[in-house]
Design an enzyme around this catalytic site. Structure first.
Site, PDB file in Angstrom:
ATOM      1  N   ASN A 114       0.770  -1.324   0.180  1.00 64.66           N
ATOM      2  CA  ASN A 114       0.123   0.025   0.053  1.00 64.66           C
ATOM      3  C   ASN A 114       0.844   1.266  -0.091  1.00 64.66           C
ATOM      4  OD1 ASN A 114      -2.418   1.649   1.036  1.00 64.66           O
ATOM      5  ND2 ASN A 114      -0.907   2.070   2.583  1.00 64.66           N
ATOM      6  N   SER A 167      -4.697   2.820  -8.160  1.00 66.05           N
ATOM      7  CA  SER A 167      -5.560   4.208  -8.181  1.00 66.05           C
ATOM      8  C   SER A 167      -6.249   4.275  -9.310  1.00 66.05           C
ATOM      9  CB  SER A 167      -4.479   5.554  -8.071  1.00 66.05           C
ATOM     10  OG  SER A 167      -4.935   6.495  -8.236  1.00 66.05           O
ATOM     11  N   TYR A 180       3.346   9.761 -10.724  1.00 65.15           N
ATOM     12  CA  TYR A 180       2.139   9.034 -10.031  1.00 65.15           C
ATOM     13  C   TYR A 180       1.223   8.220 -10.762  1.00 65.15           C
ATOM     14  CZ  TYR A 180      -1.790   8.071  -6.639  1.00 65.15           C
ATOM     15  OH  TYR A 180      -2.398   7.337  -5.677  1.00 65.15           O
ATOM     16  N   LYS A 184       1.024   4.272 -11.353  1.00 64.99           N
ATOM     17  CA  LYS A 184      -0.143   3.417 -10.795  1.00 64.99           C
ATOM     18  C   LYS A 184      -0.483   2.643 -12.138  1.00 64.99           C
ATOM     19  CE  LYS A 184      -0.525   4.519  -6.649  1.00 64.99           C
ATOM     20  NZ  LYS A 184      -0.312   3.542  -5.340  1.00 64.99           N
TER      21      LYS A 184
END
Ligand SMILES: NC(=O)c1ccc[n+]([C@@H]2O[C@H](COP(=O)([O-])OP(=O)(O)OC[C@H]3O[C@@H](n4cnc5c(N)ncnc54)[C@H](O)[C@@H]3O)[C@@H](O)[C@H]2O)c1
Length: 279
Positions: A114, A167, A180, A184
């Site tokens: 996570n 995400s 990011y 993901k």
């Protein structure tokens, strides 16, 4: 350096004639008969909620975070088996963490991969060092933890379960977080690739793709009315999600109720991905 910060169960077997492996087996046997879940980024937010929910579902916990005080306090609150401080973006630290965990605990049954960071910045100004750091934590760290956990599961014949935190940015992009979004997207494909490799070992690998969830990562948006209005205009359910709403899906994926699901990413986003913003 990876250090174990707190342990609630610690059986000491020091018979000098006994082989180290025998001592370890007895220690494992005496420690617990509950399945063991390892959660990274467990000091707060979604990771904390996942750990809490897995504990309630009958798991013993190993918590990992870069935030030493935070992970110690989380471990105390949840009566976790162990807590470790580790930078998941540093491969040497992650390898050393897993060496230690393998030596000191029963095999892991569930990994919740996570820990993640975002580092928002105007696209044209994004420093390459920030880009690299995000990839180190969100991609290299995720892969290393997944691979090491899977090796432990295979070695001990554990029909385990690995859940990566993705995400909706694996699918929809935001210009200020290119690394990011890329990271993901990579998590989605690592999840699929690992699911294929590990299916013959009865290890399932899935991901959860949260939308906007009320955690520190979202604090900038949550405290900015204009930004929040924008997010809500794109969220059919007209609210941000709670960390527990992600944790509940993680518990489902970790359970036998998800016994035929592998390689999937379940998006939990209040309907966001189904919406065509131009309508
Ligand atoms: N909050 C959201 O809206 C949202 C949306 C989609 C995906 N996610 C994903 O959920 C996961 C958890 O995010 P969150 O919202 O709970 O964020 P958060 O910032 O509240 O918590 C992240 C946790 O990870 C830890 N962490 C950060 N860098 C680390 C490192 N290098 N090594 C070990 N631990 C580290 C932090 O200390 C913190 O405890 C992340 O992977 C994130 O990308 C969150």
């Amino acid at each position: 350096m990876v250090r174990e910060r707190s342990r609630c169960l610690n059986v000491d077997i020091e018979a000098p004639h006994m082989q180290q492996s025998a001592r370890r087996l007895i220690r494992v046997f005496l420690m617990t008969n509950k399945p063991l879940a390892l959660i990274t980024g467990a000091a707060q937010g979604i990771g904390y909620a996942c750990a809490q929910a897995l504990k309630e579902d009958g798991f013993d916990l190993i918590l990992v975070d870069i935030n030493q005080d935070g992970v110690e306090s989380a471990a105390k609150n949840m009566n976790a088996t162990a807590a470790y401080t580790c930078d998941m973006g540093n491969v040497a630290e992650v390898q050393s963490l897993f060496d230690q965990i393998e030596n000191e605990h029963q095999p892991i049954h569930v990994l919740v991969n996570n820990a993640g960071i975002a580092k928002p910045c105007a696209f044209l100004e994004t420093p390459i060092e920030d880009f690299q750091e995000v990839l180190n934590v969100n991609v290299v760290g995720v892969f290393t933890a997944l691979q090491r956990t899977a090796k432990i599961m295979v070695k001990h014949n554990v029909s385990g379960c690995i859940i990566n935190m993705s995400s909706i940015n694996a699918i929809v992009a935001i210009p200020s977080i290119p690394a990011y979004c890329a990271s993901k997207g990579a998590v989605t494909q690592i999840t699929k690739s690992a699911s294929l490799a590990l299916a013959p070992h009865n290890i399932r690998v899935n991901a959860v793709g949260p939308g906007s969830i009320d955690t520190a990562m979202m604090a900038g948006v949550n405290s900015d009315e204009a930004a929040m209005q924008k997010v809500m205009s794109r969220t059919p359910m007209k609210r941000v999600g709670e960390p527990k709403e992600i944790a509940d899906v993680v518990v489902f994926l970790a359970s036998n109720k998800a016994s035929y699901i592998t390689g999937e990413t379940i998006n939990v986003d209040g309907g966001r991905l189904g919406m065509n913003y131009t309508c």
